[in-house]
Design a protein around this motif. Structure first.
Motif, PDB file in Angstrom:
ATOM      1  N   CYS A   1      43.094  31.711  43.940  1.00 16.83           N
ATOM      2  CA  CYS A   1      41.914  32.573  44.107  1.00 16.83           C
ATOM      3  C   CYS A   1      42.315  34.046  44.082  1.00 16.83           C
ATOM      4  O   CYS A   1      41.596  34.880  43.531  1.00 16.83           O
ATOM      5  N   THR A   2      43.464  34.364  44.647  1.00 15.56           N
ATOM      6  CA  THR A   2      43.966  35.736  44.647  1.00 15.56           C
ATOM      7  C   THR A   2      44.251  36.196  43.223  1.00 15.56           C
ATOM      8  O   THR A   2      43.861  37.287  42.814  1.00 15.56           O
TER       9      THR A   2
ATOM     10  N   CYS B   1      40.958  36.526  41.151  1.00 13.07           N
ATOM     11  CA  CYS B   1      40.224  37.742  41.519  1.00 13.07           C
ATOM     12  C   CYS B   1      40.870  38.957  40.875  1.00 13.07           C
ATOM     13  O   CYS B   1      40.175  39.812  40.300  1.00 13.07           O
TER      14      CYS B   1
ATOM     15  N   THR C   1      41.540  39.599  47.805  1.00 16.57           N
ATOM     16  CA  THR C   1      41.528  38.256  48.371  1.00 16.57           C
ATOM     17  C   THR C   1      42.865  38.049  49.071  1.00 16.57           C
ATOM     18  O   THR C   1      43.911  38.375  48.516  1.00 16.57           O
TER      19      THR C   1
ATOM     20  N   VAL D   1      41.085  31.650  53.696  1.00 17.23           N
ATOM     21  CA  VAL D   1      40.885  32.584  52.589  1.00 17.23           C
ATOM     22  C   VAL D   1      39.956  33.694  53.073  1.00 17.23           C
ATOM     23  O   VAL D   1      38.876  33.442  53.588  1.00 17.23           O
TER      24      VAL D   1
ATOM     25  N   ARG E   1      38.065  37.206  51.881  1.00 15.70           N
ATOM     26  CA  ARG E   1      37.645  37.942  50.686  1.00 15.70           C
ATOM     27  C   ARG E   1      36.753  39.106  51.081  1.00 15.70           C
ATOM     28  O   ARG E   1      36.269  39.183  52.191  1.00 15.70           O
TER      29      ARG E   1
END
Length: 98
Positions: free
Chosen positions: A18-19, A22, A35, A54, A56
């Motif tokens: 996810c990091t 993003c 993130t 997580v 964000r």
């Protein structure tokens, strides 16, 4: 209308996909993150478990990162999304502290 993120924290394995996604989608500069994956360890040895959380950008109504940014590279769009102008950013990381 307000946008939001729904993340099932129980399914997170801490892979940081996810990091990376993003950073790629939003053209986030090197050394800057929107993130974060927080490691949470619970229990005592030998019964220890690691969980991941997580974190964000929440696109806050009154975003502290927008308020503290000295160059105004962070700003709130008309639709409520907190956006970023990489050309104005000086890398001071005040937004991360806020």
């Amino acid at each position: 209308m307000r946008y939001g993120f729904v993340i099932d924290q129980d399914l997170c394995i801490g892979c940081h996909a996810c990091t990376v996604a993003c950073k790629e989608e939003q053209n986030v500069p090197l050394g800057v993150f929107r993130t974060w994956v927080k490691y949470i360890e619970k229990g005592e040895f030998p019964d220890v478990n690691r969980h991941f959380g997580v974190m964000r950008c929440n696109h806050c109504d009154d975003a502290p990162c927008v308020e503290i940014c000295p160059t105004r590279s962070l700003y709130t769009r008309a639709d409520g999304i907190v956006d970023f102008d990489p050309n104005l950013c000086i890398g001071c990381k005040s937004c991360m502290q806020a």
